[in-house]
Design an enzyme around this catalytic site. Sequence first.
Site, short mmCIF file in Angstrom:
data_model
loop_
_atom_site.label_atom_id
_atom_site.label_comp_id
_atom_site.label_asym_id
_atom_site.label_seq_id
_atom_site.Cartn_x
_atom_site.Cartn_y
_atom_site.Cartn_z
N ASP A 291 0.87 -1.17 0.00
CA ASP A 291 0.00 0.00 0.00
C ASP A 291 0.92 1.23 0.00
OD1 ASP A 291 -2.12 1.69 -0.01
OD2 ASP A 291 -3.17 0.76 1.65
C1 BGC Z 1 -4.93 3.31 0.09
C2 BGC Z 1 -5.12 2.27 -0.99
C3 BGC Z 1 -4.96 2.91 -2.34
C4 BGC Z 1 -3.60 3.55 -2.42
C5 BGC Z 1 -3.30 4.20 -3.76
C6 BGC Z 1 -3.66 4.09 -0.10
O1 BGC Z 1 -3.57 5.16 0.78
O2 BGC Z 1 -4.92 2.67 1.34
O3 BGC Z 1 -6.38 1.67 -0.86
O4 BGC Z 1 -5.13 1.94 -3.35
O5 BGC Z 1 -3.52 4.55 -1.42
O6 BGC Z 1 -4.02 5.34 -3.96
#
Ligand code: BGC
Length: 732
Positions: A291
């Site tokens: 993530d």
């Molecule tokens: C979120 C994810 C997301 C990623 C990319 C993160 O902060 O937890 O769900 O896919 O950002 O935007």
Amino acid sequence: MKRIYLMICLACACTAMIAQGKKDTPVYKDANRPVEERVNDLLKRMTLEEKVMQLNQYTLGRNDNVNNVGEAVKNIPAELGSVIYFSYDPKLRNEVQRKAMEESRLGIPLIYGYDVIHGFRTVYPIPLAQACSWNPELVQQASAVAAQEARMSGVDWTFSPMIDVARDGRWGRVAEGYGEDPHTNAVFAVASVKGYQGDNMASDKNVAACLKHFVGYGASEGGRDYVFTEISRQTLWDTYMQPYIEGVKAGAATLMSCFNDISGTPGTANPYILREVLKGKWGHDGFVVSDWGAIEQLRPQGVAADKKEAALKAFTAGVEMDMMNNCYNKHLGELVSEGLVSMEMLDDAVRRVLRVKFRLGLFERPYTPESTEKERFYLAESLRVAEQLAEESIVLLKNENNILPLQEAKDIAVVGPMGDTRWHLLGSWAAHGDSERIVPIASALKEEFEGKASVTFAKGCDFDGEDSSGFEEALQAARKADVVVVALGEKKNWSGENASRSTIALPDIQLQLLKEISKTGKPIVLVLSSGRPIELGKVEASCKAIVQMWQPGISGAKPIAGVLSGRVNPSGKLAITYPYASGQIPIYYNQRKSARPHQGKYQDIPNTPLYEFGHGLSYTSFEYGKLKASASSVSKDGRVTVEVPVTNTGDRDGLETVHWFITDPVASISRPVKELKHFEKKLIRKGETVVFRFEITPMKDIAFLNHNGDKILEKGKVYISVKDERVELDIE
Ligand code: BGC
């Protein structure tokens, strides 16, 4: 003669040249060779630096200023593995892709990822609402619409679906998943993976899916985001793993590791979950992306001293791609040179990323055709799917004396801050959704009731704050009306990531408005739009009807207007329990059994929720007949069918969802009071009876998982139930 001789010579020369050309074409560039051969060939040619660069993801396209596009291209190294693509312009993608194809030594295309969570431009309802439709086929269609719009705009890979079982409405991300139940999340995981990826990821209308956030993110303590989660191995398998098992089986190309620390080992540095289970036990051959910043965050989480150690931990645990951490690009090469990461492990990681790129057809078609927006967005069929999904996700929670649909009213007052908003109806993670197209609640009702009733709107107050100066206007509108539609709820950014709330009650100002309106004595229809269940225990009695419309996306308020007028017969049912009060959280239908079921109650509030999982009313009535099983016992490999007839006894056609639960009263590991195992939604015409069936295969539907994820089927009695009816089944 001479001419014929010349032509033969020419033909021979051409054939020889083609053969020579073929011999010179590297295997990895030959589309006719199997993916695995191509991957291995390419890998053999790569340097350590090139390998490492494939495992990094940067961002591209946030800056819409045309003057900076050149800069954006310049900032992306030609050898990079991936970008998060914030633009929807294929041109920018193609420019950057051209750099990767032409300026890198081996011409490896980038993979473009993006959060296409509930639609790309044609935004459909939030996932929690989608689950309330209980219509996986429709969700599959909506995911296919999102995939088509995204791929045609330059996105190859969506960071969706989120299949984190979530039982705490205070956690803002409940909006992004399919509710509190493992089976429901599993079914919708499969539907959306199928919709995104189709039969062939290489098609120019499909994208790669990403199951997230692996695993247990929904267990965030107290509903606070990013925090520690306490998950025993048994609960991990019972509750949180199930949707991932099915999503991986459905062929999801990638997974995203979670932010949360799972009982002492963060998901992003968790070799058990990522390496032993996902890659080992389940044989997943795609890749895992961290993530955003999750590798770097192993430092504040207290398991890595610095970025280098964080890179080592995440990489060896099984995270192949670094999303915005700058850990792999800086340290992975060094770690390999120092012998802390083996070349074999590095090759395995690169192989996984390349495999997905080949499967997406990126080596053959690295560029996106530059179509017009009209060719990509808001196609008639895409809008139809979005509207049907919004209609089917609306849940009619209460309808005293059948006040709805509004058929007699001549004067309708709409009051409340939700009444004139477009923006908040989009919901969080609305990708490239354009709220300008959205018709707000008051306007939609005006259109819907045109010629039948007059509709006036008075906002009354804002979503929060203390300003009650608009109350008087709202009260005047209410006094003149036959019925008052009170439109309340949550702003767009009150749910989603980093959007926790200490209570799921509405802010005081909205509650005060409702209270003042109720003093007029006019019947109230409460319309709620939110990304989570709302605490209604104290206000429920003052409303004749309550409808949860969630955040419907681009279709805006037309579907809810249809429900209020009766044009649409509501069919949504809750995929998450509606607590009576925030203090009951966590409250969910499938808890493990209590030692004293009749004791242990709260002294101050009821123990039961206000509306339970699966609750949802219709304008028609359904009568359930007796459950009938094809046998009273079944062997491990046998099959048994249980059926129930459902009759539409009302005066209009309606869609009904039947939920099938199992209960295992005595087991070696205690089982929940009941567990959803199957559901089906069907149209039942007025006066007709339709039979719903549950075909039970014991190993699939009755067996449970132990703390190692092994399936256990125990002999003895189980119950199969629908509503309050049940049949007994003996497992031999
Ligand atoms: C979120 C994810 C997301 C990623 C990319 C993160 O902060 O937890 O769900 O896919 O950002 O935007």
